[in-house]
Write an enzyme that holds these catalytic residues in place. Structure first.
Site, mmCIF file in Angstrom:
data_model
loop_
_atom_site.group_PDB
_atom_site.id
_atom_site.type_symbol
_atom_site.label_atom_id
_atom_site.label_comp_id
_atom_site.label_asym_id
_atom_site.label_seq_id
_atom_site.Cartn_x
_atom_site.Cartn_y
_atom_site.Cartn_z
ATOM 1 N N CYS A 1 -37.644 -48.044 34.521
ATOM 2 C CA CYS A 1 -38.983 -47.470 34.522
ATOM 3 C C CYS A 1 -38.907 -46.155 35.285
ATOM 4 O O CYS A 1 -37.884 -45.821 35.859
ATOM 5 C CB CYS A 1 -39.954 -48.397 35.224
ATOM 6 S SG CYS A 1 -39.877 -50.089 34.649
ATOM 7 N N ARG B 1 -37.046 -43.075 30.409
ATOM 8 C CA ARG B 1 -36.507 -44.220 31.135
ATOM 9 C C ARG B 1 -37.200 -45.522 30.756
ATOM 10 O O ARG B 1 -36.715 -46.613 31.066
ATOM 11 C CB ARG B 1 -36.649 -44.004 32.636
ATOM 12 C CG ARG B 1 -35.857 -42.828 33.150
ATOM 13 C CD ARG B 1 -36.078 -42.678 34.621
ATOM 14 N NE ARG B 1 -35.431 -43.749 35.343
ATOM 15 C CZ ARG B 1 -34.272 -43.629 35.965
ATOM 16 N NH1 ARG B 1 -33.652 -42.487 35.960
ATOM 17 N NH2 ARG B 1 -33.731 -44.640 36.590
ATOM 18 N N TRP C 1 -41.018 -50.087 31.451
ATOM 19 C CA TRP C 1 -40.232 -50.805 30.449
ATOM 20 C C TRP C 1 -40.330 -52.260 30.877
ATOM 21 O O TRP C 1 -39.760 -52.659 31.889
ATOM 22 C CB TRP C 1 -38.793 -50.297 30.482
ATOM 23 C CG TRP C 1 -37.918 -50.804 29.387
ATOM 24 C CD1 TRP C 1 -37.706 -50.238 28.163
ATOM 25 C CD2 TRP C 1 -37.085 -51.979 29.427
ATOM 26 N NE1 TRP C 1 -36.801 -50.993 27.439
ATOM 27 C CE2 TRP C 1 -36.414 -52.068 28.185
ATOM 28 C CE3 TRP C 1 -36.856 -52.968 30.372
ATOM 29 C CZ2 TRP C 1 -35.532 -53.085 27.888
ATOM 30 C CZ3 TRP C 1 -35.968 -53.997 30.069
ATOM 31 C CH2 TRP C 1 -35.326 -54.043 28.835
ATOM 32 N N ASN D 1 -40.013 -50.187 40.226
ATOM 33 C CA ASN D 1 -38.927 -50.332 39.247
ATOM 34 C C ASN D 1 -38.027 -51.450 39.749
ATOM 35 O O ASN D 1 -37.727 -51.482 40.948
ATOM 36 C CB ASN D 1 -38.047 -49.078 39.189
ATOM 37 C CG ASN D 1 -38.764 -47.887 38.632
ATOM 38 O OD1 ASN D 1 -39.889 -48.009 38.160
ATOM 39 N ND2 ASN D 1 -38.120 -46.739 38.684
ATOM 40 N N GLY D 2 -37.562 -52.294 38.869
ATOM 41 C CA GLY D 2 -36.642 -53.346 39.291
ATOM 42 C C GLY D 2 -37.251 -54.718 39.108
ATOM 43 O O GLY D 2 -38.190 -54.905 38.324
ATOM 44 N N GLU E 1 -18.368 -46.339 18.604
ATOM 45 C CA GLU E 1 -19.460 -45.461 19.026
ATOM 46 C C GLU E 1 -20.347 -45.073 17.831
ATOM 47 O O GLU E 1 -21.571 -45.030 17.947
ATOM 48 C CB GLU E 1 -18.868 -44.219 19.716
ATOM 49 C CG GLU E 1 -19.850 -43.159 20.154
ATOM 50 C CD GLU E 1 -20.938 -43.648 21.115
ATOM 51 O OE1 GLU E 1 -20.856 -44.773 21.607
ATOM 52 O OE2 GLU E 1 -21.888 -42.882 21.331
ATOM 53 N N LYS F 1 -24.327 -45.904 17.732
ATOM 54 C CA LYS F 1 -25.322 -44.833 17.575
ATOM 55 C C LYS F 1 -26.265 -45.146 16.425
ATOM 56 O O LYS F 1 -27.468 -45.008 16.533
ATOM 57 C CB LYS F 1 -24.557 -43.530 17.318
ATOM 58 C CG LYS F 1 -25.041 -42.294 17.938
ATOM 59 C CD LYS F 1 -24.799 -42.065 19.400
ATOM 60 C CE LYS F 1 -25.132 -43.180 20.318
ATOM 61 N NZ LYS F 1 -24.602 -43.088 21.624
ATOM 62 N N GLU G 1 -28.639 -48.114 17.265
ATOM 63 C CA GLU G 1 -29.640 -47.796 18.291
ATOM 64 C C GLU G 1 -30.841 -47.059 17.738
ATOM 65 O O GLU G 1 -31.970 -47.364 18.085
ATOM 66 C CB GLU G 1 -29.024 -46.845 19.329
ATOM 67 C CG GLU G 1 -28.257 -47.475 20.416
ATOM 68 C CD GLU G 1 -27.901 -46.439 21.464
ATOM 69 O OE1 GLU G 1 -28.371 -46.567 22.586
ATOM 70 O OE2 GLU G 1 -27.145 -45.488 21.158
ATOM 71 N N HIS H 1 -8.703 -59.013 8.494
ATOM 72 C CA HIS H 1 -8.887 -60.277 9.223
ATOM 73 C C HIS H 1 -10.338 -60.724 9.249
ATOM 74 O O HIS H 1 -10.720 -61.509 10.104
ATOM 75 C CB HIS H 1 -8.329 -60.132 10.646
ATOM 76 C CG HIS H 1 -6.883 -59.770 10.668
ATOM 77 N ND1 HIS H 1 -5.877 -60.683 10.438
ATOM 78 C CD2 HIS H 1 -6.272 -58.563 10.819
ATOM 79 C CE1 HIS H 1 -4.714 -60.060 10.476
ATOM 80 N NE2 HIS H 1 -4.928 -58.777 10.701
ATOM 81 N N LYS I 1 -33.354 -45.535 28.790
ATOM 82 C CA LYS I 1 -32.204 -44.675 29.025
ATOM 83 C C LYS I 1 -31.267 -45.237 30.089
ATOM 84 O O LYS I 1 -30.059 -45.178 29.961
ATOM 85 C CB LYS I 1 -32.715 -43.289 29.452
ATOM 86 C CG LYS I 1 -31.625 -42.273 29.707
ATOM 87 C CD LYS I 1 -30.943 -41.883 28.420
ATOM 88 C CE LYS I 1 -29.813 -40.911 28.646
ATOM 89 N NZ LYS I 1 -28.931 -40.862 27.467
HETATM 90 O O1 M6R Z 1 -25.949 -44.361 32.272
HETATM 91 P P1 M6R Z 1 -24.794 -45.099 31.676
HETATM 92 O O2 M6R Z 1 -23.805 -44.194 31.039
HETATM 93 O O3 M6R Z 1 -24.138 -46.024 32.670
HETATM 94 O O4 M6R Z 1 -25.415 -45.999 30.554
HETATM 95 C C1 M6R Z 1 -24.632 -46.927 29.865
HETATM 96 C C2 M6R Z 1 -25.315 -47.421 28.614
HETATM 97 O O5 M6R Z 1 -26.524 -48.056 28.938
HETATM 98 C C3 M6R Z 1 -25.591 -46.296 27.621
HETATM 99 O O6 M6R Z 1 -24.429 -45.620 27.270
HETATM 100 C C4 M6R Z 1 -26.270 -46.852 26.345
HETATM 101 O O7 M6R Z 1 -25.374 -47.659 25.643
HETATM 102 C C5 M6R Z 1 -26.780 -45.696 25.489
HETATM 103 N N1 M6R Z 1 -28.082 -45.998 25.004
HETATM 104 C C6 M6R Z 1 -25.898 -45.396 24.340
HETATM 105 O O8 M6R Z 1 -26.393 -44.434 23.489
#
Ligand code: M6R
Length: 613
Positions: A2, A28, A76, A102-103, A488, A492, A495, A511, A608
């Protein structure tokens, strides 16, 4: 997950700065937002489920009053669904104390029961509301707001960054941290709080980063920070060099697109000032990376999450291939719970954009407890990870606002390459001539990145996206140093477009995943180099023989010529090819998500920075 913003100003109006702060923090967490302001007539609160625009409209419609002290939050959800009632701030029963948080407060149910038993009526399902009541009850027992907050927090178990506003008499603002990040900005017009420096830099670059256990009492001229025992602790302000404008999206349609296009500059900023071409080496001026420091590294243990973990997988190929140091790569969330065994001489290396990811931090702390030296590759100066590491290698990606990580990833891979060269030179596996060649190849990357981002190349990817946006799913395949790029590419796409996608090492295809191949399953195959090129070509043939469409991405002409669709990538050294190959995959996800009408910068359910488990 958050965002928190707040301020205590000498005079004037806190509301506009808070809304601007919430706008940059919205990345965030973005399922509800709210503000509380101390006015001459008392505490006023507005909070709404939904995006920040919903709150802004409500503020306008209610002609919400302004004041010189306030706190705000973008949420969030963790406890209770995103509703108006569950949005922060939460106000104590006396109406004079508001809290944003937050938390997670782990023992909130016990505390809630106790408070309910004492007659407190709860108005939300959140853990945070408990804290508002606790602070107000401690205040009634005497002392300042900061004292009351410290006493209330002593009853709480969990992780938090909190800001508290009190309106009874002259307004007071306090904040505290145990886990998630929180910082205080020292501006001319007063003092600001932000869970992220981005909320503070429009007002000042002088920032105090709070540490775990700190409780900070704001005044209009600064801040007094005390530790858990109430004794004053020195927290020297640091000057941050991020610019408020870097967090905007300018004329770009989305932050993600802007950030994809920033990658040639990010490469240059992260790497070029470090290249010592004369000695065929890389200059790491930061502490902890000298020949003597690196001589004792017998093994590297990478811990990371998500995209950063994929950068860790690339690092493994680079460090093992160039410096001949064995590397293990673990999901931070698994590492921290599996009783890992670390050999003497292990360098624990956390990779993280934010430097605040809860699992990565916990894994790094565990590795330290087990005797490893702790290092990180990180993008945020002053973050917890940087502060807790013995050596930090900073990427210079600048603020990354799009939830889907793009430029931070390439910066991490560039940092991994630099580390591999530095380790190789320090340990003698690379001689000066080979070092020089590796640096020259890195310099050549920038024009290749620019070519990949030219309007012609982008249009090519857009056309491919248009032809494949309606398929059932995607398989991403790669080999060697490009296997993590397949992972990756799939992440992407998932997401931001919510399409099913899986990343596999191409050699694994037979496999299992080959069973998925059919007309509506598109395969994105990253072409190989050297001995691997032929093997990847045969993967392409096997997929096509089963009627599956293939999009080949890379520089191997024979593979590109075979496939149904080709996305050409300029040739480079194999070690650097992941940095180029990932660009079309980022663009492909972006274009597919755009065509499917998805909310690209704020994909559903994601935030984020994952600062809770
Ligand atoms: O801030 P960080 O790099 O530690 O975050 C790690 C992951 O949460 C972050 O890479 C997440 O997978 C992204 N949304 C990927 O696009």
């Amino acid at each position: 997950m958050c965002g928190i913003v707040g301020a205590l100003l000498e005079r004037g109006h806190v509301l506009r700065g808070m809304i601007e702060g919430l706008r940059v923090l919205e990345y965030r967490g973005y399922d509800s937002a709210g503000v509380a302001v101390a006015t001459e007539d008392g505490l006023v609160v507005e909070k709404r489920a939904g995006r920040l625009e919903v709150l802004e409209r409500a503020l306008e419609e209610s002609a919400f009053p302004d004041g010189r002290a306030g706190i705000g939050h973008t949420r969030w959800a963790t406890h209770g669904p995103p509703t108006d009632a569950n949005a922060h701030p939460h106000v104590a029963a006396d109406g004079h104390v508001a809290v944003v948080h937050n938390g997670i407060l782990e023992n909130y149910l016990e505390l809630r029961e106790e408070l309910a038993g004492a007659g407190v009526e709860f108005r939300s399902d959140t853990d945070t509301e408990v804290l508002a009541h606790l602070v107000s009850r401690e205040l009634a027992a005497g002392g300042s707001l900061a004292d009351a907050l410290r006493r209330a927090l002593a009853r709480v178990r969990g992780y938090y960054a909190v800001a508290v506003l009190k309106d009874d008499g002259a307004p007071e603002v306090c904040c505290a941290r145990e886990g998630p990040p929180l910082c205080v900005g020292l501006a001319r017009e007063g003092t600001w709080i932000g869970s992220d420096v981005l909320a503070i830099v429009p007002h000042t670059r002088e920032v105090v980063f709070l540490e775990d256990g700190d409780v900070a009492e704001l005044s209009t001229r600064g801040v007094v920070v005390r530790g858990r025992d109430g004794a004053v602790v020195e927290r020297a302000p640091q000057r941050v060099d991020w610019d408020a404008a870097d967090a905007g999206k300018g004329t770009w349609a989305h932050h993600m697109l802007k950030e994809i296009h920033e990658q040639p500059d990010v490469l240059a900023r992260t790497a070029f000032h470090r290249l010592d071409e004369a000695r065929g080496d890389v200059r790491f001026d930061e502490a902890g990376w000298s020949d003597a420091d690196l001589a004792g590294v017998e093994r590297v243990q990478v811990v990371a999450c998500g995209t950063a973990l994929h950068a860790g997988h690339v690092l493994r190929y680079l460090v093992e291939g160039l410096a001949r140091v064995p590397v293990d790569v673990d999901f931070a969330s698994e590492f921290r719970y599996r009783a890992p065994v670390l050999a003497p001489g292990t360098l624990a290396l956390a990779i993280s954009q934010s430097g605040e990811t809860a699992d990565t931090l916990a894994a790094l702390r565990l590795a330290k407890e087990l005797g490893a030296r702790a290092a990180c590759i990180c993008n945020v100066a002053g973050s917890t990870m940087v502060r807790e590491s013995d050596a930090a290698l900073m990427t210079q990606a600048g603020p990354e606002i799009g939830v889907a990580s793009t430029k931070a990833f390439t910066a991490q891979v560039v940092a991994a390459y630099l580390l591999a060269v530095r380790l190789g030179r320090a340990r003698g596996t690379l001689d000066e001539a080979r070092g020089r060649e590796l640096l020259r190849e890195l310099r050549l990357l920038r024009p290749s990145l620019e070519r990949l981002l030219s309007s012609e190349s982008v249009a090519r990817v857009r056309a491919v996206a248009a032809r494949h946006k309606g398929v059932k799913g995607f398989l991403f395949l790669g080999r060697g140093v490009n296997f993590p790029i397949a992972l990756e590419g799939a992440l992407k796409l998932k997401e931001i477009s919510y399409m099913h996608a899986e990343g596999y090492a191409a050699g694994e295809m037979k496999h299992g995943p080959i069973a998925m191949i059919e007309e509506w399953m598109s395969s994105v195959v990253i072409t190989g180099a050297g001995a691997m090129a032929e093997k990847v070509r045969s993967n392409i043939e096997q997929i096509m023989a089963r009627g599956g469409p293939v999009i080949a991405v890379g520089a191997d002409e024979a593979s590109l010529a075979l496939a149904d669709e080709r996305i050409d990538v300029p040739a480079s050294s194999e070690w650097l090819s992941p940095i180029l190959n990932v660009i079309p995959l980022q663009l492909l996800s972006y274009e597919i998500a755009r065509l499917r009408g998805c909310d690209i910068d704020k994909p559903r359910n994601l935030a984020k920075s994952v600062t809770v488990e």
